[in-house]
Design a protein around this motif. Structure first.
Motif, PDB file in Angstrom:
ATOM      1  N   TYR A 219       0.812  -1.215   0.000  1.00  0.00           N
ATOM      2  CA  TYR A 219       0.000   0.000   0.000  1.00  0.00           C
ATOM      3  C   TYR A 219       0.850   1.271   0.000  1.00  0.00           C
ATOM      4  O   TYR A 219       0.360   2.361   0.323  1.00  0.00           O
ATOM      5  N   TYR A 220       2.114   1.143  -0.365  1.00  0.00           N
ATOM      6  CA  TYR A 220       2.972   2.318  -0.493  1.00  0.00           C
ATOM      7  C   TYR A 220       2.844   2.891  -1.896  1.00  0.00           C
ATOM      8  O   TYR A 220       2.942   2.166  -2.890  1.00  0.00           O
ATOM      9  N   ASP A 221       2.592   4.202  -1.980  1.00  0.00           N
ATOM     10  CA  ASP A 221       2.467   4.886  -3.258  1.00  0.00           C
ATOM     11  C   ASP A 221       3.777   5.617  -3.552  1.00  0.00           C
ATOM     12  O   ASP A 221       4.066   6.648  -2.934  1.00  0.00           O
ATOM     13  N   PRO A 222       4.603   5.111  -4.483  1.00  0.00           N
ATOM     14  CA  PRO A 222       5.898   5.755  -4.735  1.00  0.00           C
ATOM     15  C   PRO A 222       5.777   7.144  -5.350  1.00  0.00           C
ATOM     16  O   PRO A 222       6.689   7.963  -5.214  1.00  0.00           O
ATOM     17  N   ASN A 223       4.679   7.423  -6.035  1.00  0.00           N
ATOM     18  CA  ASN A 223       4.497   8.755  -6.621  1.00  0.00           C
ATOM     19  C   ASN A 223       4.233   9.800  -5.550  1.00  0.00           C
ATOM     20  O   ASN A 223       4.771  10.913  -5.603  1.00  0.00           O
ATOM     21  N   LYS A 224       3.405   9.436  -4.576  1.00  0.00           N
ATOM     22  CA  LYS A 224       3.106  10.367  -3.484  1.00  0.00           C
ATOM     23  C   LYS A 224       4.087  10.229  -2.325  1.00  0.00           C
ATOM     24  O   LYS A 224       4.112  11.075  -1.437  1.00  0.00           O
ATOM     25  N   GLU A 225       4.870   9.128  -2.348  1.00  0.00           N
ATOM     26  CA  GLU A 225       5.799   8.826  -1.261  1.00  0.00           C
ATOM     27  C   GLU A 225       5.066   8.763   0.076  1.00  0.00           C
ATOM     28  O   GLU A 225       5.541   9.244   1.103  1.00  0.00           O
ATOM     29  N   LYS A 226       3.894   8.156   0.035  1.00  0.00           N
ATOM     30  CA  LYS A 226       3.075   8.003   1.230  1.00  0.00           C
ATOM     31  C   LYS A 226       2.443   6.615   1.253  1.00  0.00           C
ATOM     32  O   LYS A 226       2.420   5.912   0.242  1.00  0.00           O
TER      33      LYS A 226
END
Length: 315
Positions: A219-226
């Motif tokens: 569930y890590y979003d690399p684009n948002k870094e969140k």
């Protein structure tokens, strides 16, 4: 002359068509009618009101695809059994021989860590934080007692959740554990704590402890870094540590371990997490391809026969 014996003419040449050509024309007309509703020439879906033809996959052969864990476990078990029979040994003796230099006269079972509830990104509900809630028994408990109590809490969980959630409580993961619809991470922990409290000799925090497998990479979003720890709810690594993990460990003292709480690449966040919760629980992650913790203070003892296994004894 009967209609069936009338000579068909080839529209391209104006000459009498052969029987095979007649059959071909009939097939083309049938296909044209099926392809478009407007009835225009060449109505193979080119008309304005034509309906696209959807391939019929109802008769397609469906291949049986195993998930990674099931496939690996099946192959590994088959190999162990076959190798043990060739050597005229029991499978457990063969496994001990692989791990230890010399098979001891007395063998003991490793402490099992058993999944009692599943969740995460692939499950129903909004919560993504907790992929598995695992029970870790105290080392002094016998395996018979552990398995009996684990079975009791598994049935108790299904019974209690069915009263609250209905049929959704009976959904199971590919591991076989209940995977109910949960919208908040604490709902999974509340369910385990409440069910365990109703079972004799099932003392969480004394005889049995809780380990959370978080699988943060899912569930890590690399684009948002969140981290999308709940659907449409994002937190940075610092926020996840300060407002989520610390809160859960404070509210549920029986939790003594976190597996994969952050993505492996974020080394600064790992150090921050360890400094924040290191005195409350064990923190670890699995190294790719090796299935063993690579960070935190999770480490098997020197006498643990399952050193390096995916299921690792905490503390």
């Amino acid at each position: 002359m009967g209609g069936d014996s009338m000579t068909q003419m080839d529209p391209a040449t104006g000459e009498a068509a052969s029987p095979s050509a007649v059959n071909k024309l009939k097939d083309e007309k049938t296909s044209s009618k099926a392809g478009g509703k407007d009835g225009k020439k060449g109505g193979g879906g080119g008309g304005k009101d034509a309906v696209p033809k959807t391939p019929d996959v109802s008769e397609a052969v469906k291949d049986l695809v195993f998930s990674g864990a099931q496939a690996v476990c099946a192959v590994s078990s088959a190999n162990c059994i076959a190798a043990a029979r060739v050597r005229s040994m029991h499978p457990f003796q063969y496994i001990a021989q692989l791990t230890l230099e010399k098979i001891p006269e007395e063998l003991s079972m490793p402490i099992p860590m058993i999944t009692v509830l599943s969740g995460g990104r692939s499950a129903t509900g909004k919560q993504n934080l907790i992929r598995e809630v695992l029970l870790l028994p105290k080392p002094s408990l016998s395996l018979t007692h552990v398995m009996r109590k684990t079975k009791e809490i598994a049935f108790k969980l299904i019974s209690d959740l069915s009263k609250k959630l209905g049929l959704t409580a009976k959904m199971v993961s590919d591991h076989g554990s209940p995977s109910p619809m949960m919208d908040k991470p604490e709902q999974l922990l509340d369910a385990v704590v409440e069910s365990a409290a109703q079972i004799p000799e099932m003392n969480l925090g004394e005889d049995f402890f809780i380990v959370l497998h978080c699988a943060a990479h899912e569930y890590y979003d690399p684009n948002k870094e969140k981290y999308e720890f709940v659907s449409s709810g994002y937190k940075s690594a610092d926020e996840l540590v300060d407002t989520v993990y610390l809160d859960l460990l404070t509210r549920y003292p029986a939790v003594i371990g976190l597996i994969d709480p952050l993505v492996q690449q974020d080394k600064e966040a790992w150090h921050r997490l360890y400094e924040a919760v290191g005195d409350k629980c064990s923190v670890g992650r699995e190294k790719p391809g090796q299935g063993r913790p690579a960070q935190g203070h999770i480490s098997p003892t020197a006498t643990d026969p399952c050193r390096g296994a995916a299921t690792t004894v905490f503390r």
